[in-house]
Write a protein that holds these residues in place. Structure first.
Motif, PDB file in Angstrom:
ATOM      1  N   MET A   1       4.544 -20.413  -9.840  1.00 49.18           N
ATOM      2  CA  MET A   1       4.195 -19.124 -10.379  1.00 49.18           C
ATOM      3  C   MET A   1       5.693 -18.360 -10.052  1.00 49.18           C
ATOM      4  O   MET A   1       6.193 -18.184  -8.455  1.00 49.18           O
ATOM      5  N   THR A   2       6.033 -18.159 -10.804  1.00 49.14           N
ATOM      6  CA  THR A   2       7.447 -17.524 -10.025  1.00 49.14           C
ATOM      7  C   THR A   2       7.712 -15.616  -9.039  1.00 49.14           C
ATOM      8  O   THR A   2       6.246 -15.300 -10.052  1.00 49.14           O
ATOM      9  N   HIS A   3       7.903 -15.335  -8.689  1.00 51.21           N
ATOM     10  CA  HIS A   3       8.133 -14.714  -7.392  1.00 51.21           C
ATOM     11  C   HIS A   3       8.474 -13.418  -7.506  1.00 51.21           C
ATOM     12  O   HIS A   3       9.528 -13.111  -8.454  1.00 51.21           O
ATOM     13  N   TYR A   4       7.081 -12.389  -8.324  1.00 52.31           N
ATOM     14  CA  TYR A   4       9.005 -11.327  -8.146  1.00 52.31           C
ATOM     15  C   TYR A   4       7.976 -10.007  -7.290  1.00 52.31           C
ATOM     16  O   TYR A   4       6.845 -10.494  -6.958  1.00 52.31           O
ATOM     17  N   GLN A   5       8.706  -8.589  -7.026  1.00 56.64           N
ATOM     18  CA  GLN A   5       8.688  -7.986  -6.237  1.00 56.64           C
ATOM     19  C   GLN A   5       7.745  -7.745  -6.648  1.00 56.64           C
ATOM     20  O   GLN A   5       7.339  -6.504  -7.272  1.00 56.64           O
ATOM     21  N   ALA A  13       9.374  -1.109   1.607  1.00 59.75           N
ATOM     22  CA  ALA A  13      10.653  -0.635   1.118  1.00 59.75           C
ATOM     23  C   ALA A  13      10.857   0.806   1.272  1.00 59.75           C
ATOM     24  O   ALA A  13      12.586   1.111   1.841  1.00 59.75           O
ATOM     25  N   GLU A  14      10.824   1.641   0.654  1.00 66.96           N
ATOM     26  CA  GLU A  14      10.616   2.642   0.496  1.00 66.96           C
ATOM     27  C   GLU A  14      10.770   3.557   1.047  1.00 66.96           C
ATOM     28  O   GLU A  14      11.699   5.050   1.309  1.00 66.96           O
ATOM     29  N   LEU A  15       9.691   3.443   1.928  1.00 65.94           N
ATOM     30  CA  LEU A  15       9.461   4.626   3.133  1.00 65.94           C
ATOM     31  C   LEU A  15      10.164   4.066   4.299  1.00 65.94           C
ATOM     32  O   LEU A  15      10.683   5.071   4.810  1.00 65.94           O
ATOM     33  N   LYS A  16      10.243   3.027   4.404  1.00 71.11           N
ATOM     34  CA  LYS A  16      11.268   2.517   5.129  1.00 71.11           C
ATOM     35  C   LYS A  16      13.088   3.169   4.818  1.00 71.11           C
ATOM     36  O   LYS A  16      13.530   3.688   6.621  1.00 71.11           O
ATOM     37  N   THR A  21       6.116   7.783   7.455  1.00 66.26           N
ATOM     38  CA  THR A  21       4.925   6.654   7.005  1.00 66.26           C
ATOM     39  C   THR A  21       4.440   6.915   5.833  1.00 66.26           C
ATOM     40  O   THR A  21       4.044   7.850   5.404  1.00 66.26           O
ATOM     41  N   GLY A  22       3.869   5.613   5.765  1.00 69.75           N
ATOM     42  CA  GLY A  22       2.445   5.905   3.747  1.00 69.75           C
ATOM     43  C   GLY A  22       1.375   6.346   4.923  1.00 69.75           C
ATOM     44  O   GLY A  22       0.507   6.392   5.558  1.00 69.75           O
ATOM     45  N   LEU A  23       1.117   7.044   3.473  1.00 70.86           N
ATOM     46  CA  LEU A  23      -0.838   7.111   3.808  1.00 70.86           C
ATOM     47  C   LEU A  23      -1.305   6.814   3.042  1.00 70.86           C
ATOM     48  O   LEU A  23      -0.873   5.795   1.853  1.00 70.86           O
ATOM     49  N   VAL A  24      -2.719   5.903   3.554  1.00 74.09           N
ATOM     50  CA  VAL A  24      -2.953   4.658   2.286  1.00 74.09           C
ATOM     51  C   VAL A  24      -4.728   5.408   2.179  1.00 74.09           C
ATOM     52  O   VAL A  24      -5.167   5.525   3.205  1.00 74.09           O
ATOM     53  N   THR A  25      -4.887   5.507   1.677  1.00 74.61           N
ATOM     54  CA  THR A  25      -6.366   5.968   1.141  1.00 74.61           C
ATOM     55  C   THR A  25      -6.828   5.518   0.427  1.00 74.61           C
ATOM     56  O   THR A  25      -7.300   4.399  -0.073  1.00 74.61           O
ATOM     57  N   ALA A  49      -0.980  10.212  -2.143  1.00 74.76           N
ATOM     58  CA  ALA A  49      -1.572   8.460  -1.262  1.00 74.76           C
ATOM     59  C   ALA A  49      -0.216   7.407  -1.510  1.00 74.76           C
ATOM     60  O   ALA A  49       0.637   8.341  -2.544  1.00 74.76           O
ATOM     61  N   ASP A  50       0.598   6.920  -1.408  1.00 75.36           N
ATOM     62  CA  ASP A  50       1.481   5.967  -1.221  1.00 75.36           C
ATOM     63  C   ASP A  50       0.531   4.914  -1.426  1.00 75.36           C
ATOM     64  O   ASP A  50       1.054   3.725  -2.294  1.00 75.36           O
ATOM     65  N   VAL A  51      -0.625   4.575  -0.987  1.00 76.83           N
ATOM     66  CA  VAL A  51      -0.882   2.874  -1.419  1.00 76.83           C
ATOM     67  C   VAL A  51      -2.391   3.597  -1.443  1.00 76.83           C
ATOM     68  O   VAL A  51      -3.095   4.231  -0.484  1.00 76.83           O
TER      69      VAL A  51
END
Length: 275
Positions: A1-5, A13-16, A21-25, A49-51
């Motif tokens: 399977m072809t990998h995509y991001q 990557a956007e957070l960095k 820092t991300g918030l995971v709920t 929420a980021d994730v």
């Protein structure tokens, strides 16, 4: 399977890049019922929420504390099953296609559905990652490696009890991010000591470049802010579940989830923004 991001990779990557820092709920799918749970799920991205981690209800959630155990029971009693959980993911994707979504739970419901059937439906629905707490690295052939074939990250847990000998095995096929369990025991119990957790996270960073999310026992914006100073993401679950449990009405529960998420996101954002 072809990998995509994958969305998880993009988000970290956007957070960095933004020095954030991300918030995971975490919420449990179907708690207290399908419609109310879906309303809370759809509100999380805008609340900050980021994730999103969406719990797959199970009758014997052995790693979870009382709050999440009761949430699973409420959801199951209201008729929640894997198909309804995947339907919630599809409903989210109709509204919001950027936020990463991780299904979290136990292997039994996935096994009963059939691994390939589950992974195919999960991928089509828009699931980005899995946290399956009762499948150790020794069983990566069961689900972890097949998930990768569907471009679904398999997110592993590490804990203070994960010693230097065990850590490489834990990290070997982990992708997306590593979920660092900041305290021993079940979810939602003792609050971690930030200084101790920071030292443990820094020790793990010597062995991997994967983002590290820290959870277990983080309940307040102030606690989240302290952890956010060194973690790549802060994970909050039980405190959000209790918003639903303690509310007088379903609407009040959803609003309480939104309000707490917003407060946590603001606190986490302040932690590294001006460093």
């Amino acid at each position: 399977m072809t990998h995509y991001q994958n969305r998880i990779e993009r988000r970290f990557a956007e957070l960095k890049a933004a020095n954030r820092t991300g918030l995971v709920t975490f919420i449990s799918a179907g708690d207290p019922d399908y419609d109310v749970s879906l309303e809370a799920l759809l509100a999380l991205p805008e609340a900050g929420a980021d994730v999103i981690e969406l719990g797959m209800p199970f009758t014997d959630p052995m790693a979870d504390g009382p709050s999440i155990q009761k949430a699973s029971l409420r959801a199951l009693n209201a008729g929640q099953d894997m198909q309804r959980t995947l339907a919630m993911v599809r409903a989210l994707r109709e509204r919001e296609n950027e936020i990463p979504l991780v299904l979290m739970g136990y292997y039994n419901p996935i096994y009963r559905m059939g691994v390939e059937n589950f992974l195919s439906q999960a991928s089509d629905a828009g699931v980005d990652g899995l946290i399956v707490v009762d499948l150790p690295p020794e069983h990566d052939d069961e689900l972890c490696l097949p998930a990768r074939e569907h471009n679904i990250h398999f997110i592993r847990l590490a804990a203070p009890t994960t010693d230097a000998k065990r850590l490489p095995l834990v990290l070997q096929n982990t992708s997306g991010f590593l979920y660092y369990v900041s305290s021993t025991g079940v979810t939602g119990m003792a609050a971690p000591t930030p200084e101790r957790v920071e030292a443990e996270v820094n020790a793990i960073r010597e062995h991997t470049d994967i983002p590290i999310g820290v959870g277990f026992g983080i309940r307040t914006p102030e606690q989240a802010k302290r952890i956010a100073r060194f973690a790549d993401a802060v994970v909050v679950g039980s405190a959000l579940i209790e918003c639903i449990e303690k509310a007088a009405t379903p609407d009040e529960g959803t609003q309480a989830v939104v309000d707490l998420t917003r407060s946590l996101a603001e606190a986490v954002d302040k932690a590294r923004k001006y460093q």
